[in-house]
Design a protein around this motif. Structure first.
Motif, PDB file in Angstrom:
ATOM      1  N   GLN A 219       1.023  -1.019   0.105  1.00  0.00           N
ATOM      2  CA  GLN A 219       0.015   0.102   0.153  1.00  0.00           C
ATOM      3  C   GLN A 219       0.887   1.152   0.015  1.00  0.00           C
ATOM      4  N   ALA A 220       2.059   1.071   0.655  1.00  0.00           N
ATOM      5  CA  ALA A 220       2.853   2.482   0.629  1.00  0.00           C
ATOM      6  C   ALA A 220       3.366   2.725  -0.835  1.00  0.00           C
ATOM      7  N   ALA A 221       3.873   1.522  -1.312  1.00  0.00           N
ATOM      8  CA  ALA A 221       4.481   1.799  -2.652  1.00  0.00           C
ATOM      9  C   ALA A 221       3.273   2.221  -3.584  1.00  0.00           C
ATOM     10  N   ALA A 222       1.974   1.744  -3.403  1.00  0.00           N
ATOM     11  CA  ALA A 222       0.976   2.255  -4.350  1.00  0.00           C
ATOM     12  C   ALA A 222       0.852   3.841  -3.924  1.00  0.00           C
ATOM     13  N   TRP A 223       0.695   4.224  -2.667  1.00  0.00           N
ATOM     14  CA  TRP A 223       0.352   5.511  -2.336  1.00  0.00           C
ATOM     15  C   TRP A 223       1.367   6.504  -2.710  1.00  0.00           C
ATOM     16  N   GLN A 224       2.760   6.269  -2.706  1.00  0.00           N
ATOM     17  CA  GLN A 224       4.082   6.654  -3.104  1.00  0.00           C
ATOM     18  C   GLN A 224       3.787   7.010  -4.768  1.00  0.00           C
ATOM     19  N   ALA A 225       3.311   5.712  -5.475  1.00  0.00           N
ATOM     20  CA  ALA A 225       3.112   6.011  -6.889  1.00  0.00           C
ATOM     21  C   ALA A 225       1.998   7.029  -7.359  1.00  0.00           C
ATOM     22  N   SER A 226       1.156   7.158  -6.483  1.00  0.00           N
ATOM     23  CA  SER A 226       0.041   7.932  -6.827  1.00  0.00           C
ATOM     24  C   SER A 226       0.008   9.403  -6.157  1.00  0.00           C
ATOM     25  N   ALA A 227       1.391   9.626  -5.724  1.00  0.00           N
ATOM     26  CA  ALA A 227       1.806  10.778  -5.409  1.00  0.00           C
ATOM     27  C   ALA A 227       0.900  11.158  -3.853  1.00  0.00           C
ATOM     28  N   THR A 228       0.284  10.369  -3.493  1.00  0.00           N
ATOM     29  CA  THR A 228      -0.635  10.627  -2.088  1.00  0.00           C
ATOM     30  C   THR A 228       0.523  10.890  -0.987  1.00  0.00           C
ATOM     31  N   ARG A 229       0.371  11.880  -0.099  1.00  0.00           N
ATOM     32  CA  ARG A 229       1.175  12.102   0.932  1.00  0.00           C
ATOM     33  C   ARG A 229       0.470  11.512   2.086  1.00  0.00           C
ATOM     34  N   PHE A 230       1.704  10.630   2.740  1.00  0.00           N
ATOM     35  CA  PHE A 230       1.429   9.793   3.866  1.00  0.00           C
ATOM     36  C   PHE A 230       2.644   9.714   5.005  1.00  0.00           C
ATOM     37  N   ALA A 231       2.247   9.452   6.232  1.00  0.00           N
ATOM     38  CA  ALA A 231       3.407   9.296   7.112  1.00  0.00           C
ATOM     39  C   ALA A 231       3.404   7.575   7.326  1.00  0.00           C
ATOM     40  N   MET A 232       4.467   7.105   7.588  1.00  0.00           N
ATOM     41  CA  MET A 232       4.656   5.890   8.384  1.00  0.00           C
ATOM     42  C   MET A 232       5.218   5.692   9.647  1.00  0.00           C
ATOM     43  N   ALA A 233       4.435   5.055  10.525  1.00  0.00           N
ATOM     44  CA  ALA A 233       4.616   4.961  12.034  1.00  0.00           C
ATOM     45  C   ALA A 233       4.859   3.602  11.963  1.00  0.00           C
ATOM     46  N   THR A 234       6.480   3.312  12.849  1.00  0.00           N
ATOM     47  CA  THR A 234       6.977   1.934  12.859  1.00  0.00           C
ATOM     48  C   THR A 234       7.421   1.797  14.453  1.00  0.00           C
ATOM     49  N   VAL A 235       7.075   0.668  14.863  1.00  0.00           N
ATOM     50  CA  VAL A 235       7.684   0.357  16.007  1.00  0.00           C
ATOM     51  C   VAL A 235       9.410   0.055  16.001  1.00  0.00           C
ATOM     52  N   VAL A 236       9.795   0.766  16.749  1.00  0.00           N
ATOM     53  CA  VAL A 236      11.207   0.953  16.483  1.00  0.00           C
ATOM     54  C   VAL A 236      11.867  -0.069  17.821  1.00  0.00           C
ATOM     55  N   ARG A 237      11.232   0.381  18.980  1.00  0.00           N
ATOM     56  CA  ARG A 237      11.679  -0.626  20.271  1.00  0.00           C
ATOM     57  C   ARG A 237      10.538  -0.986  20.974  1.00  0.00           C
ATOM     58  N   THR A 238      10.827  -2.080  21.866  1.00  0.00           N
ATOM     59  CA  THR A 238       9.676  -2.716  22.598  1.00  0.00           C
ATOM     60  C   THR A 238      10.218  -2.898  23.951  1.00  0.00           C
ATOM     61  N   TRP A 239       9.356  -3.098  24.936  1.00  0.00           N
ATOM     62  CA  TRP A 239       9.658  -3.637  26.128  1.00  0.00           C
ATOM     63  C   TRP A 239       8.341  -4.364  26.840  1.00  0.00           C
ATOM     64  N   GLY A 240       8.483  -5.180  27.777  1.00  0.00           N
ATOM     65  CA  GLY A 240       7.344  -6.179  28.327  1.00  0.00           C
ATOM     66  C   GLY A 240       6.759  -6.864  27.171  1.00  0.00           C
ATOM     67  N   SER A 241       5.301  -6.745  27.542  1.00  0.00           N
ATOM     68  CA  SER A 241       4.461  -7.532  27.029  1.00  0.00           C
ATOM     69  C   SER A 241       3.833  -6.586  25.683  1.00  0.00           C
ATOM     70  N   ALA A 242       4.731  -6.432  24.799  1.00  0.00           N
ATOM     71  CA  ALA A 242       4.390  -5.459  23.598  1.00  0.00           C
ATOM     72  C   ALA A 242       3.355  -6.242  22.581  1.00  0.00           C
ATOM     73  N   PRO A 243       2.525  -6.227  21.917  1.00  0.00           N
ATOM     74  CA  PRO A 243       1.643  -6.964  20.996  1.00  0.00           C
ATOM     75  C   PRO A 243       2.519  -7.168  19.777  1.00  0.00           C
ATOM     76  N   HIS A 244       3.199  -6.019  19.228  1.00  0.00           N
ATOM     77  CA  HIS A 244       3.903  -6.334  18.217  1.00  0.00           C
ATOM     78  C   HIS A 244       5.472  -6.114  18.038  1.00  0.00           C
ATOM     79  N   ALA A 245       5.957  -6.664  17.461  1.00  0.00           N
ATOM     80  CA  ALA A 245       7.830  -6.581  17.335  1.00  0.00           C
ATOM     81  C   ALA A 245       8.086  -5.459  16.654  1.00  0.00           C
ATOM     82  N   ALA A 246       9.297  -4.988  16.711  1.00  0.00           N
ATOM     83  CA  ALA A 246       9.912  -3.756  16.114  1.00  0.00           C
ATOM     84  C   ALA A 246       9.806  -4.206  14.690  1.00  0.00           C
ATOM     85  N   GLY A 247       9.489  -3.347  13.715  1.00  0.00           N
ATOM     86  CA  GLY A 247       9.551  -3.464  12.719  1.00  0.00           C
ATOM     87  C   GLY A 247       8.081  -3.343  12.019  1.00  0.00           C
TER      88      GLY A 247
END
Length: 364
Positions: free
Chosen positions: A7-35
């Motif tokens: 989806q990010a590649a598709a939005w980029q190709a269509s010149a849609t402005r967007f932000a990407m939020a990415t988990v870069v670190r986790t501690w404890g019982s985090a539901p998703h891993a870094a990345g």
């Protein structure tokens, strides 16, 4: 993550402005891993998740500020006794999220192409405000961080993480005013390794839902059966490949590609099919080897494998009857049982009910 990158590649190709939020670190019982990432478009569309619903609204608000010109942001979300019902992770974990606008020069098309081709690739992004991003992996390096020396250092650091199949923060370069040194930068490496391989031997009815679930869990799925009437792409539309061949012959030809991330599920419960491929699989590096059948079939299978020369250590690797005891019946419920065992083996789970266990739900 595949659908997020696509989806990010598709939005980029269509010149849609967007932000990407990415988990870069986790501690404890985090539901998703870094990345793990989510996308927030300027028009309000959202794709993906960073917490499973706990903090997405707050991340969207920060993403709006980023798109309004505030620059990249790093936000930490957690929970304590005092703020259990405020913005945070009610599961008890803590995550750090990097939110950046994705620019037109980010090599997202390259990342999406490599993911589709099952080629390992890493996306490298500056943590603080700074130009560019790059992709590196088996297909070479695409994009730039604005400095050739920094690109080389970043690619080297990313390759090390990609080899381990982990995403994480890295610092490259050298501090100080010397212009001959590589500029010091904090970067986040989002690694996309080769997906685990699921080999389903036997194009039987029980294989159909297992193939669907396996693909949904991110496996590259191969179905192999010597009977052309059963082994067809029409019967297994979710499989990445459907092979008409004897499973043991196909396995022998591809044994160099088998590793600890490979799962072999033998579903025919017919000794002519089962024993030859199990003999090879149990001697291979495959991380999971399971076979369908009754207790009587299992005992007969063990006798045949012993007669073929397999030792007790090799036989102990065989998960038969295949799957966890969920009490289910029929192809769909059996597929859930098998998939549950695959996850437990891969992630180190006990297979027991969480309600009967203590400690964090998610391993840190």
């Amino acid at each position: 993550m595949r659908h997020v990158i696509d989806q990010a590649a598709a939005w980029q190709a269509s010149a849609t402005r967007f932000a990407m939020a990415t988990v870069v670190r986790t501690w404890g019982s985090a539901p998703h891993a870094a990345g793990t990432s989510m996308l927030v478009a300027e028009d309000g569309r959202v794709v993906g998740s960073v917490s499973g619903g706990c903090v997405e609204a707050s991340v969207c608000a920060v993403a709006e500020d980023v798109l309004a010109g505030a620059g990249p942001a790093r936000e930490t979300y957690g929970v304590s006794d005092d703020d259990a019902f405020s913005v945070g992770l009610t599961c008890g974990g803590t995550i750090e999220v990097l939110i950046r606008e994705v620019t037109a020069d980010a090599p997202l098309a390259r990342v999406a192409t490599d993911l589709a081709a099952h080629v390992p690739v890493a996306l490298v992004t500056p943590v603080e405000d700074g130009p560019g991003s790059l992709a590196t992996g088996a297909s070479g390096v695409s994009g730039t961080l604005g400095d050739a020396r920094l690109d080389r250092a970043a690619a080297q650091a990313a390759e090390a993480l990609l080899t381990r199949g982990t995403s994480g923060l890295v610092r490259v370069g050298e501090p100080g005013p010397d212009p001959s040194c590589t500029p010091e930068r904090d970067l986040f490496v989002q690694a996309f390794g080769v997906p685990p391989h699921l080999l389903v031997c036997g194009a039987v009815e029980f294989a159909r839902p297992l193939v669907r679930i396996g693909a949904l869990l991110g496996h590259r799925v191969t179905v192999c059966d010597a009977r052309p009437a059963f082994a067809t792409a029409a019967r297994f539309p979710d499989a990445h490949e459907v092979v008409v061949d004897w499973p043991h012959r196909w396995f022998a030809a591809h044994e160099d590609q088998v590793d600890a991330a490979t799962a072999v599920c033998v579903l025919t419960h017919d000794a002519r099919f089962d024993v030859p491929v199990l003999e090879l699989a149990l001697r291979s590096r495959a991380g999971y080897v399971g076979a369908m059948g009754s207790r009587r079939t299992h005992e007969d299978r063990l006798a045949r494998l012993r007669a073929a020369g397999l030792g007790e250590a090799e036989l102990a690797r065989l998960r038969s009857p295949i799957g966890l005891d969920l009490g289910g019946r029929g192809p769909e419920e059996t597929a859930v049982s098998i998939a549950a065992e695959l996850i437990a083996v891969r992630r180190g789970g006990s297979g027991r009910a969480l309600s009967g266990l203590a400690g964090p739900v998610h391993a840190s």
